[in-house]
Design a protein around this motif. Structure first.
Motif, PDB file in Angstrom:
ATOM      1  N   LYS A 187       0.836  -1.208   0.000  1.00 27.84           N
ATOM      2  CA  LYS A 187       0.000   0.000   0.000  1.00 27.84           C
ATOM      3  C   LYS A 187       0.872   1.259   0.000  1.00 27.84           C
ATOM      4  O   LYS A 187       0.627   2.199  -0.764  1.00 27.84           O
ATOM      5  CB  LYS A 187      -0.915  -0.031   1.222  1.00 27.84           C
ATOM      6  CG  LYS A 187      -1.938   1.099   1.291  1.00 27.84           C
ATOM      7  CD  LYS A 187      -2.900   0.834   2.450  1.00 27.84           C
ATOM      8  CE  LYS A 187      -3.968   1.912   2.533  1.00 27.84           C
ATOM      9  NZ  LYS A 187      -3.455   3.204   3.008  1.00 27.84           N
ATOM     10  N   LYS A 188       1.899   1.259   0.861  1.00 23.60           N
ATOM     11  CA  LYS A 188       2.787   2.418   0.969  1.00 23.60           C
ATOM     12  C   LYS A 188       3.551   2.648  -0.338  1.00 23.60           C
ATOM     13  O   LYS A 188       3.688   3.790  -0.799  1.00 23.60           O
ATOM     14  CB  LYS A 188       3.776   2.192   2.116  1.00 23.60           C
ATOM     15  CG  LYS A 188       4.728   3.353   2.395  1.00 23.60           C
ATOM     16  CD  LYS A 188       5.552   3.073   3.644  1.00 23.60           C
ATOM     17  CE  LYS A 188       6.476   4.241   3.992  1.00 23.60           C
ATOM     18  NZ  LYS A 188       7.588   4.373   3.035  1.00 23.60           N
ATOM     19  N   PHE A 189       4.009   1.563  -0.956  1.00 26.28           N
ATOM     20  CA  PHE A 189       4.774   1.693  -2.193  1.00 26.28           C
ATOM     21  C   PHE A 189       3.930   2.309  -3.302  1.00 26.28           C
ATOM     22  O   PHE A 189       4.389   3.199  -4.037  1.00 26.28           O
ATOM     23  CB  PHE A 189       5.310   0.334  -2.628  1.00 26.28           C
ATOM     24  CG  PHE A 189       6.114   0.378  -3.895  1.00 26.28           C
ATOM     25  CD1 PHE A 189       7.416   0.868  -3.891  1.00 26.28           C
ATOM     26  CD2 PHE A 189       5.566  -0.061  -5.099  1.00 26.28           C
ATOM     27  CE1 PHE A 189       8.152   0.928  -5.060  1.00 26.28           C
ATOM     28  CE2 PHE A 189       6.303  -0.010  -6.268  1.00 26.28           C
ATOM     29  CZ  PHE A 189       7.604   0.488  -6.255  1.00 26.28           C
ATOM     30  N   ILE A 190       2.685   1.841  -3.441  1.00 24.18           N
ATOM     31  CA  ILE A 190       1.815   2.370  -4.504  1.00 24.18           C
ATOM     32  C   ILE A 190       1.430   3.814  -4.214  1.00 24.18           C
ATOM     33  O   ILE A 190       1.380   4.652  -5.127  1.00 24.18           O
ATOM     34  CB  ILE A 190       0.564   1.483  -4.660  1.00 24.18           C
ATOM     35  CG1 ILE A 190       0.966   0.126  -5.247  1.00 24.18           C
ATOM     36  CG2 ILE A 190      -0.469   2.151  -5.567  1.00 24.18           C
ATOM     37  CD1 ILE A 190      -0.172  -0.828  -5.457  1.00 24.18           C
ATOM     38  N   GLU A 191       1.159   4.129  -2.937  1.00 21.39           N
ATOM     39  CA  GLU A 191       0.790   5.505  -2.591  1.00 21.39           C
ATOM     40  C   GLU A 191       1.923   6.481  -2.880  1.00 21.39           C
ATOM     41  O   GLU A 191       1.687   7.639  -3.234  1.00 21.39           O
ATOM     42  CB  GLU A 191       0.403   5.578  -1.110  1.00 21.39           C
ATOM     43  CG  GLU A 191      -0.962   4.971  -0.812  1.00 21.39           C
ATOM     44  CD  GLU A 191      -1.276   4.955   0.679  1.00 21.39           C
ATOM     45  OE1 GLU A 191      -0.338   5.184   1.484  1.00 21.39           O
ATOM     46  OE2 GLU A 191      -2.443   4.710   1.026  1.00 21.39           O
ATOM     47  N   GLU A 192       3.174   6.031  -2.711  1.00 22.42           N
ATOM     48  CA  GLU A 192       4.322   6.914  -2.914  1.00 22.42           C
ATOM     49  C   GLU A 192       4.887   6.854  -4.333  1.00 22.42           C
ATOM     50  O   GLU A 192       5.859   7.540  -4.652  1.00 22.42           O
ATOM     51  CB  GLU A 192       5.423   6.553  -1.903  1.00 22.42           C
ATOM     52  CG  GLU A 192       5.018   6.821  -0.466  1.00 22.42           C
ATOM     53  CD  GLU A 192       6.089   6.415   0.531  1.00 22.42           C
ATOM     54  OE1 GLU A 192       7.107   5.803   0.105  1.00 22.42           O
ATOM     55  OE2 GLU A 192       5.921   6.693   1.730  1.00 22.42           O
ATOM     56  N   LEU A 193       4.258   6.061  -5.178  1.00 20.83           N
ATOM     57  CA  LEU A 193       4.706   5.938  -6.561  1.00 20.83           C
ATOM     58  C   LEU A 193       4.500   7.260  -7.291  1.00 20.83           C
ATOM     59  O   LEU A 193       3.424   7.862  -7.220  1.00 20.83           O
ATOM     60  CB  LEU A 193       3.897   4.829  -7.255  1.00 20.83           C
ATOM     61  CG  LEU A 193       4.489   4.150  -8.489  1.00 20.83           C
ATOM     62  CD1 LEU A 193       5.735   3.360  -8.105  1.00 20.83           C
ATOM     63  CD2 LEU A 193       3.446   3.199  -9.085  1.00 20.83           C
ATOM     64  N   THR A 194       5.525   7.733  -7.988  1.00 22.09           N
ATOM     65  CA  THR A 194       5.387   8.986  -8.737  1.00 22.09           C
ATOM     66  C   THR A 194       4.724   8.711 -10.085  1.00 22.09           C
ATOM     67  O   THR A 194       4.652   7.567 -10.548  1.00 22.09           O
ATOM     68  CB  THR A 194       6.763   9.621  -8.978  1.00 22.09           C
ATOM     69  OG1 THR A 194       7.530   8.763  -9.836  1.00 22.09           O
ATOM     70  CG2 THR A 194       7.492   9.845  -7.661  1.00 22.09           C
ATOM     71  N   ASP A 195       4.257   9.776 -10.723  1.00 18.53           N
ATOM     72  CA  ASP A 195       3.647   9.643 -12.050  1.00 18.53           C
ATOM     73  C   ASP A 195       4.649   9.075 -13.048  1.00 18.53           C
ATOM     74  O   ASP A 195       4.293   8.277 -13.918  1.00 18.53           O
ATOM     75  CB  ASP A 195       3.147  11.008 -12.539  1.00 18.53           C
ATOM     76  CG  ASP A 195       1.919  11.472 -11.770  1.00 18.53           C
ATOM     77  OD1 ASP A 195       1.241  10.614 -11.171  1.00 18.53           O
ATOM     78  OD2 ASP A 195       1.648  12.687 -11.768  1.00 18.53           O
ATOM     79  N   GLU A 196       5.902   9.501 -12.924  1.00 17.53           N
ATOM     80  CA  GLU A 196       6.938   9.030 -13.843  1.00 17.53           C
ATOM     81  C   GLU A 196       7.206   7.538 -13.659  1.00 17.53           C
ATOM     82  O   GLU A 196       7.349   6.792 -14.633  1.00 17.53           O
ATOM     83  CB  GLU A 196       8.245   9.819 -13.628  1.00 17.53           C
ATOM     84  CG  GLU A 196       8.183  11.281 -14.038  1.00 17.53           C
ATOM     85  CD  GLU A 196       7.434  12.149 -13.041  1.00 17.53           C
ATOM     86  OE1 GLU A 196       7.190  11.670 -11.902  1.00 17.53           O
ATOM     87  OE2 GLU A 196       7.079  13.288 -13.393  1.00 17.53           O
TER      88      GLU A 196
END
Length: 229
Positions: A187-196
């Motif tokens: 969950k944390k990884f996807i939430e912090e994923l940038t648009d790039e």
């Protein structure tokens, strides 16, 4: 997983018991009825011209002079909708001395629309390696770890699987770490994923979909999958 989702599922043990009661006369009767009504689908692909392909189909039809299936023969595909929350099913192995444990956490998403299927495939692409890094490399919990897309009878989901050994890691501990990965780290990884970063995953997926097949067999199997399903 199929035992839980499939309304018509029968275990190997049930099949084993049922086959004891089958007689040869029943088999002969079944074969006679089996060939009375059929729907035949054929895919011919490769270095074959149109007339040759049709001759193959006509040979098949002449050797199987059957009537078309009617509406009564159509079988609706079914999949159980899981209740909201956590449901746990534990099964003991038939091999009493086998120390291996296989745990699979299944997250049901919904109907296999084009959008849902693509979203689930992107989740697989984004989190599969992360699951391996956390559960296998860091925690050393199993010898086989994977997070995969799943589709069954028109319903999509995600399954997180770990194969481990009970004497090294108790199944309760492994399960808890799997839940921790999904609820916290994934969950944390996807939430912090940038648009790039997200765009890179999308481009990677697009390249995979556009990639040429390595051989005719793989191209044929993909086409047949589309026809069959």
């Amino acid at each position: 997983l199929r035992e839980v989702l499939n309304a018509d599922y029968h275990s190997a043990c049930e099949k084993y018991k049922a086959i004891n009661d089958v007689t040869f006369n029943q088999l002969q009767s079944f074969v006679s009825n089996f060939f009375e009504k059929q729907k035949v689908q054929v895919l011919v692909q490769g270095n074959v011209n149109n007339s040759h392909a049709l001759s193959i189909v006509n040979t098949l039809k002449s050797n199987l002079p059957t009537e078309p299936l009617n509406e009564a023969y159509k079988k609706n595909r079914k999949c159980y909708q899981l209740q909201i929350g956590t449901n746990i099913l534990r099964l003991k192995s038939l091999m009493k001395n086998d120390d291996n444990t296989f745990i699979q956490n299944y997250y049901q998403i919904g109907r296999a629309t084009l959008k849902n299927r693509n979203l689930a495939k992107l989740i697989e692409a984004i989190l599969n390696q992360k699951a391996f890094d956390f559960l296998r490399t860091k925690e050393q919990l199993g010898y086989n770890v994977g997070l995969k897309f799943d589709e069954f009878n028109g319903i999509v989901g995600i399954k997180l699987s770990v194969a481990s050994q009970e004497h090294k890691h108790n199944h309760t501990k492994v399960y808890q770490k799997m839940v921790e990965f999904m609820k916290i780290h994934a969950k944390k990884f996807i939430e912090e994923l940038t648009d790039e970063e997200f765009d890179k995953f999308k481009q990677s997926r697009l390249k995979f979909l556009q990639a040429e097949h390595e051989n005719l067999k793989s191209e044929f199997e993909e086409n047949w999958y589309e026809i069959k399903d």
